[in-house]
Design a protein around this motif. Structure first.
Motif, short mmCIF file in Angstrom:
data_model
loop_
_atom_site.label_atom_id
_atom_site.label_comp_id
_atom_site.label_asym_id
_atom_site.label_seq_id
_atom_site.Cartn_x
_atom_site.Cartn_y
_atom_site.Cartn_z
N LEU A 1 32.92 -88.77 -40.70
CA LEU A 1 31.75 -88.25 -41.35
C LEU A 1 31.37 -89.41 -42.47
O LEU A 1 30.12 -89.59 -42.64
CB LEU A 1 32.21 -87.03 -42.04
CG LEU A 1 32.20 -85.84 -41.34
CD1 LEU A 1 33.08 -84.70 -42.38
CD2 LEU A 1 30.90 -85.33 -40.92
N CYS A 2 32.12 -90.14 -42.94
CA CYS A 2 31.66 -91.23 -44.10
C CYS A 2 31.09 -92.01 -43.58
O CYS A 2 29.95 -92.73 -44.20
CB CYS A 2 33.27 -91.49 -44.63
SG CYS A 2 32.66 -92.42 -46.24
N ALA A 3 31.38 -92.74 -42.46
CA ALA A 3 30.57 -93.76 -41.82
C ALA A 3 29.21 -93.22 -41.59
O ALA A 3 28.06 -94.00 -41.76
CB ALA A 3 31.01 -94.39 -40.56
N GLU A 4 28.84 -92.10 -41.12
CA GLU A 4 27.68 -91.70 -40.93
C GLU A 4 26.77 -91.45 -42.13
O GLU A 4 25.80 -91.68 -42.32
CB GLU A 4 27.69 -90.49 -39.92
CG GLU A 4 27.71 -90.70 -38.66
CD GLU A 4 26.91 -91.65 -38.03
OE1 GLU A 4 25.66 -91.40 -37.60
OE2 GLU A 4 27.36 -92.93 -37.91
N PRO B 1 25.10 -100.73 -45.60
CA PRO B 1 25.56 -101.26 -44.45
C PRO B 1 27.05 -100.70 -44.06
O PRO B 1 27.90 -100.81 -44.75
CB PRO B 1 25.36 -102.80 -44.76
CG PRO B 1 24.57 -102.78 -46.01
CD PRO B 1 24.74 -101.65 -46.75
N THR B 2 27.02 -100.13 -42.65
CA THR B 2 28.10 -99.89 -42.39
C THR B 2 28.47 -99.66 -40.72
O THR B 2 27.44 -99.81 -40.02
CB THR B 2 28.36 -98.16 -42.68
OG1 THR B 2 29.52 -97.65 -42.26
CG2 THR B 2 27.15 -97.24 -42.27
N THR B 3 30.05 -99.46 -40.55
CA THR B 3 29.98 -99.05 -38.91
C THR B 3 29.48 -97.60 -38.80
O THR B 3 29.31 -97.01 -39.89
CB THR B 3 31.60 -99.06 -38.79
OG1 THR B 3 32.10 -98.16 -39.56
CG2 THR B 3 32.14 -100.46 -38.79
N ARG B 4 29.33 -97.58 -37.39
CA ARG B 4 28.80 -96.07 -37.22
C ARG B 4 29.89 -95.13 -36.29
O ARG B 4 30.74 -95.80 -36.06
CB ARG B 4 27.39 -96.29 -36.30
CG ARG B 4 26.22 -96.85 -36.90
CD ARG B 4 25.41 -96.05 -38.06
NE ARG B 4 25.21 -94.67 -37.85
CZ ARG B 4 23.98 -94.47 -37.33
NH1 ARG B 4 22.98 -95.32 -37.07
NH2 ARG B 4 23.76 -93.20 -37.16
N ARG C 1 33.94 -95.87 -32.95
CA ARG C 1 33.25 -96.11 -34.06
C ARG C 1 32.48 -97.55 -33.29
O ARG C 1 32.86 -98.37 -32.42
CB ARG C 1 33.91 -96.87 -35.22
CG ARG C 1 35.16 -97.58 -35.08
CD ARG C 1 35.89 -97.81 -36.29
NE ARG C 1 37.06 -98.60 -36.45
CZ ARG C 1 37.60 -99.02 -37.40
NH1 ARG C 1 37.48 -98.37 -38.24
NH2 ARG C 1 38.73 -99.89 -37.19
N VAL C 2 31.26 -98.00 -34.05
CA VAL C 2 30.54 -98.86 -33.33
C VAL C 2 29.89 -99.68 -34.23
O VAL C 2 29.55 -99.38 -35.58
CB VAL C 2 29.27 -97.89 -32.72
CG1 VAL C 2 28.25 -98.65 -32.27
CG2 VAL C 2 29.46 -97.17 -31.83
N ALA C 3 29.86 -100.96 -34.01
CA ALA C 3 29.29 -102.19 -34.89
C ALA C 3 28.70 -103.29 -34.17
O ALA C 3 29.35 -103.43 -32.84
CB ALA C 3 30.46 -102.51 -35.80
N PRO C 4 28.18 -104.06 -34.79
CA PRO C 4 27.77 -105.48 -33.93
C PRO C 4 29.11 -106.11 -33.37
O PRO C 4 29.01 -106.43 -32.26
CB PRO C 4 27.15 -106.40 -35.21
CG PRO C 4 26.46 -105.30 -36.02
CD PRO C 4 27.51 -104.19 -35.97
N SER C 5 30.09 -106.14 -34.27
CA SER C 5 31.44 -106.52 -33.87
C SER C 5 32.41 -106.26 -35.02
O SER C 5 31.95 -105.60 -35.96
CB SER C 5 31.50 -108.20 -33.96
OG SER C 5 31.78 -108.93 -35.09
#
Length: 522
Positions: free
Chosen positions: A148-151, A159-162, A193-197
């Protein structure tokens, strides 16, 4: 998931651990180890983000498929992929910790979609060579908080991971939530979780500490090539530009944290991203009472290193460690020191602009420093809710008297009876100066209010809200997860149907585990 475009650059271009056994060990001369997730016994999808799925190339229909459930719970491995855990080191609470690595995170793959690249990572998917004494799993409690927090942070503009998915594993996980010798079994869960890296400051620290300078050079150049392609020039100049960009994005991230009242709780160097995005949502918290000395982390309760007011300084300190790590590639300190010195100067300047914008002031004068300092002082005279104060401040009009202005923000006070005597007079004094300052601003009350409400959120994921969702989920009720997910997609909107969540922390949450402070137990 036929539209996933897999392109694994990290494992294709960087040195791998030749040892394939999943045993806890020191892993040298490498940046990652291949490791498969632990298969869950009975996975069940609790929630998935259609927006994040579309971002990486997964359709709405595919979210409901058995393949989606199996892949993002760790039960099955995607074709053409080989999951891996990253090797890195870091400073924890200011002390060198040596090798750390992905102890409970496993990278599934890298994908491309719409000219963007993403890494898909499972958190809580089982043991890796970097798990140390732990099992590499995660519990539902911490997984809900991260999901929940990342979203929530994304929609706040931070700026955050998803978060892609939240899945029950079907297994029980043993955790000692307060580290007091009373472990208990909890429901296990996995978050994708999703991020550029997920590359961290600690990745470079590890290579420098082990004097693996060839790998260090290769890794810095890998980052520049793939994530900072605009960087050009001679090698040393490129390395300095690389460090400058990380410093700039880190400063921007911390400014956003301070703007919305977010406290990370564990700003170790292995929890700092080279992309300037918020990663690793562990014992985080939202500043409810405006107290710059508050930390949500029980492990940090004595020294309060990671308290709200110290986050800029800790970011600066962490950047020093990154500078030390890449120094062997540059062999001179002057330019690195200039970047580090400018970090705090720029932060102070940007912080003033940010804080004034929260006050509805969009031009700056020399006296504004006093206005900010005095507000930060009066906010601490009595327990005052940060989110409610700044949101309701937008209702103050230029024509108001100090008494009228005070009345409009008194809902932010936790104990209205304290709102008297010297405290009340201090507030009136501040509002008198504030109203005079507003009188010279060109914006109308309506224009100013609109601008303020675009940067001062009405809704954040308060600690007690997350705990309510956790308590319900423990009873197989996921309605609050769904409700908060919807609410937090529009944190700056009024959303009258959710007005009950525009409220101060209730008394029952003042000292409840999970609401006041949290441990790293997850």
């Amino acid at each position: 998931m036929k539209n996933l475009k897999i392109n694994n650059r990290f494992t294709a271009e960087l040195p791998a651990d030749p040892e394939l056994t999943n045993e806890i060990r020191q892993v040298k001369n490498t940046l990652f180890s291949y490791v498969n997730p632990t298969k869950p016994s009975n996975p069940k999808l609790i929630h998935a983000s259609e927006e994040v799925a579309a971002l990486v190339g997964i359709s709405k229909d595919e979210i409901q498929s058995e393949e989606f459930l199996n892949v993002f719970s760790g039960k099955e491995i995607l074709d053409q992929t080989q999951p891996y855990a990253m090797c890195y080191a870091g400073h924890q609470f200011g002390n060198w910790a040596g090798q750390l690595g992905d102890g409970r995170a496993i990278n599934l793959t890298e994908v491309e979609n719409n000219k963007q690249r993403f890494t898909l990572q499972l958190k809580g998917a089982g043991k890796t060579p970097y798990s140390r004494t732990a099992d590499g799993l995660a519990v539902l409690r911490s997984s809900i908080r991260e999901y929940l927090c990342a979203e929530a942070m994304h929609y706040l503009g931070v700026p955050t991971t998803r978060s892609l998915s939240l899945i029950l594993s079907g297994d029980q996980v043993l955790r000692d939530i307060l580290y007091n010798g009373n472990p208990a079994y909890e429901k296990g869960a996995v978050v994708c979780r999703v991020a550029p890296s997920f590359i961290r400051f600690g990745s470079f620290e590890m290579l420098a500490a082990r004097n693996e300078l060839k790998n260090l050079k290769q890794f810095v150049e890998y980052n520049i090539k793939h994530y900072f392609p605009e960087i050009t020039g001679e090698p040393k100049e490129q390395y300095l530009q690389f460090f400058q960009k990380i410093a700039d994005s880190t400063r921007e991230m911390i400014l956003h944290w301070q703007r919305v009242g977010f406290v990370h709780g564990v700003m170790n160097t292995d929890n700092m991203s080279v992309h300037g995005i918020t990663i690793d949502y562990g014992p985080y918290g939202w500043l409810e009472n405006y107290d710059p000395n508050w930390t949500p982390n029980t492990t940090d309760s004595q020294n309060r290193r990671y308290r709200f007011g110290n986050q800029p300084q800790v970011a600066h300190w962490n950047l020093y460690q990154l500078a030390n790590a890449i120094y062997p590639l540059i062999n001179e300190t002057e330019q690195l020191e200039k970047i580090l010195e400018s970090f705090m100067d720029n932060f102070i300047s940007d912080y003033k602009i940010m804080f004034l914008s929260k006050l509805g002031i969009f031009t700056s004068t020399e006296t504004d420093n006093d206005l900010i300092d005095n507000l930060e002082a009066v906010l601490q005279l009595a327990e005052t809710d940060m989110t409610i104060f700044f949101r309701n401040l937008s209702t103050v009009k230029k024509s108001d008297s100090a008494d009228e202005a005070v009345k409009k923000i008194e809902f932010a006070f936790y104990k209205i009876e304290e709102f008297s005597g010297e405290i009340l007079e201090a507030w009136k004094k501040w509002f008198t100066v504030y109203l005079e300052r507003l009188s010279v601003e060109e914006l109308s009350d309506e224009e100013r209010s609109e601008k303020m409400n675009a940067i001062n959120p009405k809704y954040v994921l308060r600690n007690y809200m997350a705990q309510l969702a956790i308590d319900a989920a423990d009873k197989d009720d996921y309605s609050l997860i769904n409700e908060f997910y919807t609410l937090l997609q529009k944190p700056y909107d009024e959303q009258p149907e959710y007005e009950k969540w525009f409220a101060k922390r209730p008394d029952w949450a003042r000292s409840k585990v999970g609401c006041s402070m949290l441990s790293c137990s997850s």
